[in-house]
Design a protein around this motif. Structure first.
Motif, mmCIF file in Angstrom:
data_model
loop_
_atom_site.group_PDB
_atom_site.id
_atom_site.type_symbol
_atom_site.label_atom_id
_atom_site.label_comp_id
_atom_site.label_asym_id
_atom_site.label_seq_id
_atom_site.Cartn_x
_atom_site.Cartn_y
_atom_site.Cartn_z
ATOM 1 N N MET A 1 -14.445 18.506 -13.579
ATOM 2 C CA MET A 1 -13.593 17.968 -12.535
ATOM 3 C C MET A 1 -12.252 18.692 -12.566
ATOM 4 S SD MET A 1 -13.893 13.883 -12.154
ATOM 5 C CE MET A 1 -14.787 13.603 -13.655
ATOM 6 N N ARG A 2 -11.671 18.799 -11.436
ATOM 7 C CA ARG A 2 -10.389 19.465 -11.298
ATOM 8 C C ARG A 2 -9.384 18.482 -10.719
ATOM 9 N NH1 ARG A 2 -9.245 23.694 -6.950
ATOM 10 N NH2 ARG A 2 -7.075 23.926 -7.413
ATOM 11 N N ASP A 3 -8.157 18.542 -11.201
ATOM 12 C CA ASP A 3 -7.154 17.637 -10.638
ATOM 13 C C ASP A 3 -6.317 18.374 -9.600
ATOM 14 O OD1 ASP A 3 -5.908 19.187 -12.566
ATOM 15 O OD2 ASP A 3 -4.465 17.647 -13.073
ATOM 16 N N PHE A 4 -5.771 17.617 -8.675
ATOM 17 C CA PHE A 4 -5.020 18.150 -7.557
ATOM 18 C C PHE A 4 -3.685 17.423 -7.450
ATOM 19 C CE2 PHE A 4 -9.482 18.605 -6.546
ATOM 20 C CZ PHE A 4 -9.570 19.912 -6.097
ATOM 21 N N LEU A 5 -2.775 18.008 -6.704
ATOM 22 C CA LEU A 5 -1.504 17.365 -6.402
ATOM 23 C C LEU A 5 -1.385 17.211 -4.898
ATOM 24 C CD1 LEU A 5 0.973 19.255 -8.734
ATOM 25 C CD2 LEU A 5 0.042 16.973 -9.053
ATOM 26 N N ARG A 6 -0.877 16.087 -4.473
ATOM 27 C CA ARG A 6 -0.611 15.840 -3.058
ATOM 28 C C ARG A 6 0.851 15.443 -2.949
ATOM 29 N NH1 ARG A 6 -4.582 11.870 -0.556
ATOM 30 N NH2 ARG A 6 -5.812 13.757 -0.532
ATOM 31 N N PHE A 7 1.542 15.988 -1.969
ATOM 32 C CA PHE A 7 2.953 15.695 -1.776
ATOM 33 C C PHE A 7 3.107 14.829 -0.533
ATOM 34 C CE2 PHE A 7 2.578 19.764 -3.908
ATOM 35 C CZ PHE A 7 3.338 19.532 -5.053
ATOM 36 N N ILE A 8 3.609 13.617 -0.726
ATOM 37 C CA ILE A 8 3.819 12.679 0.375
ATOM 38 C C ILE A 8 5.259 12.211 0.305
ATOM 39 C CG2 ILE A 8 3.155 10.466 1.353
ATOM 40 C CD1 ILE A 8 0.394 10.883 0.141
ATOM 41 N N SER A 9 5.995 12.416 1.379
ATOM 42 C CA SER A 9 7.427 12.093 1.432
ATOM 43 C C SER A 9 8.121 12.754 0.250
ATOM 44 C CB SER A 9 7.646 10.583 1.456
ATOM 45 O OG SER A 9 7.071 10.033 2.615
ATOM 46 N N PHE A 10 8.685 11.946 -0.629
ATOM 47 C CA PHE A 10 9.390 12.484 -1.786
ATOM 48 C C PHE A 10 8.600 12.271 -3.075
ATOM 49 C CE2 PHE A 10 12.597 11.374 1.365
ATOM 50 C CZ PHE A 10 13.217 12.599 1.511
ATOM 51 N N PHE A 11 7.313 11.998 -2.964
ATOM 52 C CA PHE A 11 6.503 11.696 -4.129
ATOM 53 C C PHE A 11 5.434 12.751 -4.344
ATOM 54 C CE2 PHE A 11 7.979 7.643 -2.457
ATOM 55 C CZ PHE A 11 8.577 7.106 -3.592
ATOM 56 N N ARG B 1 -0.874 12.786 -8.244
ATOM 57 C CA ARG B 1 -1.952 13.515 -8.897
ATOM 58 C C ARG B 1 -3.252 12.747 -8.669
ATOM 59 N NH1 ARG B 1 -2.134 17.448 -12.543
ATOM 60 N NH2 ARG B 1 0.083 17.291 -12.948
ATOM 61 N N TYR B 2 -4.313 13.470 -8.340
ATOM 62 C CA TYR B 2 -5.599 12.831 -8.121
ATOM 63 C C TYR B 2 -6.720 13.787 -8.491
ATOM 64 C CZ TYR B 2 -6.060 15.571 -3.827
ATOM 65 O OH TYR B 2 -6.165 16.593 -2.935
#
Length: 69
Positions: free
Chosen positions: A1-11, A14-15
């Motif tokens: 499995m690989r982890d990813f980053l998502r950028f939402i607003s100022f946050f 990690r998922y």
């Protein structure tokens, strides 16, 4: 499995991406806990629907941790 980053607003969130659609063997998911957030009931129902659409019938619980800002 690989982890990813998502950028939402100022946050930064990690998922991990898990493919629930393929294969004959299902993941051994027993329950899922929805984290504290606004409109947590909508999040719970959405997760139930998503899992159901992939053939999973598991408990979706609400976190007992209080939402803090």
């Amino acid at each position: 499995m690989r982890d990813f980053l998502r950028f939402i607003s100022f946050f930064t969130i990690r998922y991990i991406a898990i493919d629930l659609s393929g294969g004959k063997k299902k993941l051994p998911i027993r329950s899922i806990t929805v984290v504290p957030k606004n409109h947590i009931d909508f999040a719970r129902e959405g997760m139930k629907e998503y899992l159901h659409s992939h053939g999973y019938e598991v408990d979706v619980e609400l976190s007992r941790i209080k939402l803090r800002y």
